[in-house]
Design an enzyme around this catalytic site. Structure first.
Site, PDB file in Angstrom:
ATOM      1  N   ARG A 102      17.537 -34.723  50.663  1.00  0.00           N
ATOM      2  CA  ARG A 102      17.900 -33.306  50.827  1.00  0.00           C
ATOM      3  C   ARG A 102      17.340 -32.873  52.178  1.00  0.00           C
ATOM      4  O   ARG A 102      16.140 -32.941  52.428  1.00  0.00           O
ATOM      5  CB  ARG A 102      17.299 -32.446  49.716  1.00  0.00           C
ATOM      6  CG  ARG A 102      17.330 -30.960  50.046  1.00  0.00           C
ATOM      7  CD  ARG A 102      17.037 -30.087  48.873  1.00  0.00           C
ATOM      8  NE  ARG A 102      18.121 -30.110  47.925  1.00  0.00           N
ATOM      9  CZ  ARG A 102      18.297 -29.205  46.959  1.00  0.00           C
ATOM     10  NH1 ARG A 102      17.440 -28.206  46.821  1.00  0.00           N
ATOM     11  NH2 ARG A 102      19.320 -29.276  46.131  1.00  0.00           N
ATOM     12  N   HIS A 129      27.129 -30.194  49.253  1.00  0.00           N
ATOM     13  CA  HIS A 129      26.284 -30.456  48.085  1.00  0.00           C
ATOM     14  C   HIS A 129      27.132 -31.205  47.040  1.00  0.00           C
ATOM     15  O   HIS A 129      27.485 -30.671  45.994  1.00  0.00           O
ATOM     16  CB  HIS A 129      25.771 -29.116  47.524  1.00  0.00           C
ATOM     17  CG  HIS A 129      24.580 -29.248  46.631  1.00  0.00           C
ATOM     18  ND1 HIS A 129      23.987 -30.454  46.330  1.00  0.00           N
ATOM     19  CD2 HIS A 129      23.860 -28.305  45.955  1.00  0.00           C
ATOM     20  CE1 HIS A 129      22.964 -30.248  45.521  1.00  0.00           C
ATOM     21  NE2 HIS A 129      22.860 -28.963  45.277  1.00  0.00           N
ATOM     22  N   GLN A 132      26.006 -31.550  43.219  1.00  0.00           N
ATOM     23  CA  GLN A 132      26.173 -30.320  42.438  1.00  0.00           C
ATOM     24  C   GLN A 132      27.623 -30.180  41.987  1.00  0.00           C
ATOM     25  O   GLN A 132      27.898 -29.842  40.834  1.00  0.00           O
ATOM     26  CB  GLN A 132      25.768 -29.108  43.296  1.00  0.00           C
ATOM     27  CG  GLN A 132      25.995 -27.773  42.618  1.00  0.00           C
ATOM     28  CD  GLN A 132      25.058 -27.518  41.448  1.00  0.00           C
ATOM     29  OE1 GLN A 132      23.850 -27.659  41.583  1.00  0.00           O
ATOM     30  NE2 GLN A 132      25.594 -27.138  40.305  1.00  0.00           N
ATOM     31  N   ASP A 220      27.401 -18.222  44.919  1.00  0.00           N
ATOM     32  CA  ASP A 220      26.144 -18.806  45.390  1.00  0.00           C
ATOM     33  C   ASP A 220      25.443 -17.745  46.242  1.00  0.00           C
ATOM     34  O   ASP A 220      26.058 -16.731  46.609  1.00  0.00           O
ATOM     35  CB  ASP A 220      26.469 -20.076  46.209  1.00  0.00           C
ATOM     36  CG  ASP A 220      25.223 -20.821  46.686  1.00  0.00           C
ATOM     37  OD1 ASP A 220      24.130 -20.601  46.119  1.00  0.00           O
ATOM     38  OD2 ASP A 220      25.338 -21.631  47.629  1.00  0.00           O
ATOM     39  N   CYS A 260      25.387 -22.481  41.090  1.00  0.00           N
ATOM     40  CA  CYS A 260      24.576 -23.694  41.270  1.00  0.00           C
ATOM     41  C   CYS A 260      23.097 -23.434  41.013  1.00  0.00           C
ATOM     42  O   CYS A 260      22.360 -24.356  40.691  1.00  0.00           O
ATOM     43  CB  CYS A 260      24.793 -24.260  42.666  1.00  0.00           C
ATOM     44  SG  CYS A 260      24.458 -23.070  43.972  1.00  0.00           S
ATOM     45  N   ARG A 288      23.605 -31.542  35.832  1.00  0.00           N
ATOM     46  CA  ARG A 288      23.102 -32.219  37.041  1.00  0.00           C
ATOM     47  C   ARG A 288      22.503 -33.564  36.645  1.00  0.00           C
ATOM     48  O   ARG A 288      22.684 -34.567  37.331  1.00  0.00           O
ATOM     49  CB  ARG A 288      22.031 -31.366  37.740  1.00  0.00           C
ATOM     50  CG  ARG A 288      22.530 -30.104  38.417  1.00  0.00           C
ATOM     51  CD  ARG A 288      23.483 -30.409  39.562  1.00  0.00           C
ATOM     52  NE  ARG A 288      22.910 -31.281  40.579  1.00  0.00           N
ATOM     53  CZ  ARG A 288      22.112 -30.889  41.568  1.00  0.00           C
ATOM     54  NH1 ARG A 288      21.812 -29.616  41.702  1.00  0.00           N
ATOM     55  NH2 ARG A 288      21.651 -31.752  42.459  1.00  0.00           N
TER      56      ARG A 288
HETATM   57  N1  NVA Z   1      23.636 -22.698  49.299  1.00  0.00           N
HETATM   58  C1  NVA Z   1      22.354 -22.904  48.646  1.00  0.00           C
HETATM   59  C2  NVA Z   1      22.503 -23.882  47.528  1.00  0.00           C
HETATM   60  C3  NVA Z   1      21.240 -24.155  46.770  1.00  0.00           C
HETATM   61  C4  NVA Z   1      21.434 -25.166  45.678  1.00  0.00           C
HETATM   62  C5  NVA Z   1      21.356 -23.412  49.685  1.00  0.00           C
HETATM   63  O1  NVA Z   1      21.724 -24.275  50.486  1.00  0.00           O
HETATM   64  O2  NVA Z   1      20.230 -22.931  49.693  1.00  0.00           O
HETATM   65  N1   CP Z   2      21.423 -26.333  42.507  1.00  0.00           N
HETATM   66  C1   CP Z   2      20.427 -27.010  43.084  1.00  0.00           C
HETATM   67  O1   CP Z   2      20.624 -27.919  43.883  1.00  0.00           O
HETATM   68  O2   CP Z   2      19.179 -26.621  42.686  1.00  0.00           O
HETATM   69  P1   CP Z   2      17.819 -27.032  43.381  1.00  0.00           P
HETATM   70  O3   CP Z   2      17.798 -26.398  44.741  1.00  0.00           O
HETATM   71  O4   CP Z   2      16.783 -26.473  42.472  1.00  0.00           O
HETATM   72  O5   CP Z   2      17.741 -28.528  43.466  1.00  0.00           O
END
Ligand code: NVA
Ligand code: CP
Length: 301
Positions: A102, A129, A132, A220, A260, A288
């Site tokens: 990540r 992502h 997800q 989101d 998400c 997930r």
């Molecule tokens: N768009 C959000 C998704 C988190 C799972 C982010 O990147 O923070």
């Molecule tokens: N939806 C998601 O990826 O959650 P986290 O940021 O908690 O991993």
């Protein structure tokens, strides 16, 4: 070698195979049927951003599959002190069997795949992502019994979620309408991908136009991880881009709501709509785990 760098890289068949496998693994887990398919394998999990669901689902999933998950915070790795990702990839490839990462830039994930010699899984970048979205598709199929022919809408930022949902929805026979303010659209090539599916894809300005006749409403946060400085500007830009009762009133009967997570109640979604659809949203979160296990098994095939 199989990677999951972005959803575009997986064909419709590969996506459906992953969903079918996730269904099977979910059934086995729920019924106490052992499935230690990855016995003796080690997954390195590099996190350059915070995570609850991704970290826990991969860590627990790898354990359930009989493998070993190794949490690697970028604060502790030399990568956090500037060691090139190209070198990290070649070193880790000699110790472990796969990497989930990540991070911010998509090119970092691509570089790991280029320089490493083990499967690389994208656990979220600024661009996409994919893990997800596999869980999202699994959830929709579970609740609706199909994907083909359903209409999804996404209200909000043209971010990693919107990008991957456009690909995932269209590849699995759904149509998708997205609504975002001017200047917050997905990148050009994602719009072109959408447009290549004709009237199955629509970019709207008004949330209500995108939501009309929807079977699944998705939203989101307005400011993603790494965009904390833009919070105020984004709050102004996204005013009205909220999933609320008024928006839900134009959707199809039985319309699902997915998020998400983490969610910001009172911003992109009201507390009322969130709680009314909490069973769908938390099944999505649980999925997930099952989707990630399917991704792991497929990448190790
Ligand atoms: N768009 C959000 C998704 C988190 C799972 C982010 O990147 O923070
Ligand atoms: N939806 C998601 O990826 O959650 P986290 O940021 O908690 O991993």
């Amino acid at each position: 070698m199989k990677h999951l760098l972005k959803l575009e890289d997986w064909s419709t068949e590969e996506i459906i195979e992953a969903l079918d496998l996730a269904d099977r693994l979910k059934y086995e887990q729920k019924n106490g049927i052992e499935h230690k398919i990855l016995k003796g394998k080690t997954l390195g999990m590099i996190f350059e951003k915070a995570s609850t669901r991704t970290r826990v689902s991969f860590e627990v999933g790898m354990t359930q599959l009989g493998g070993y998950p190794l949490f690697l915070s970028s604060n502790d790795l030399q990568i956090g002190r500037g060691e090139p990702v190209e070198d990290t990839a070649r070193v880790l490839s000699r110790f472990i069997d796969a990497i989930m990462i990540r991070t911010f830039e998509q090119k970092e994930v691509e570089a790991l795949a280029e320089y490493g010699s083990i499967p690389i899984i994208n656990g979220l970048t600024d661009y996409c992502h994919p893990c997800q979205v596999l869980a999202d598709l699994l959830t929709i199929r579970e609740f609706k019994g199909k994907l083909e022919g359903l209409k999804m809408c996404f209200i909000g930022d043209g971010n990693n979620m919107m990008n991957s949902l456009i690909v995932g929805a269209l590849r699995t026979g759904m149509s998708i309408s997205v609504a975002c303010p001017e200047g917050y659209e997905p990148p050009k090539h994602i719009l072109e991908f959408g447009e290549s599916f004709g009237d199955k894809f629509e970019l709207c300005r008004k949330p209500v136009d995108a939501a009309k006749g929807a079977d699944v409403v998705y939203t989101d946060v307005w400011a993603s991880m790494g965009q904390e400085d833009e919070k105020k500007i984004r709050e102004a830009a996204f005013e009205g881009y909220q999933v609320n009762d008024e928006l839900m009133s134009v959707t199809n009967e039985g319309c699902m709501v997915l998020h998400c997570l983490p969610a910001h109640r009172g911003e992109e979604i009201t507390a009322e709509v969130f709680e009314a659809h909490a069973n769908e949203i938390f099944e999505e979160a649980e999925n997930r785990l099952h989707a990630q296990k399917a991704v792991l098994v497929k990448c190790f095939e």
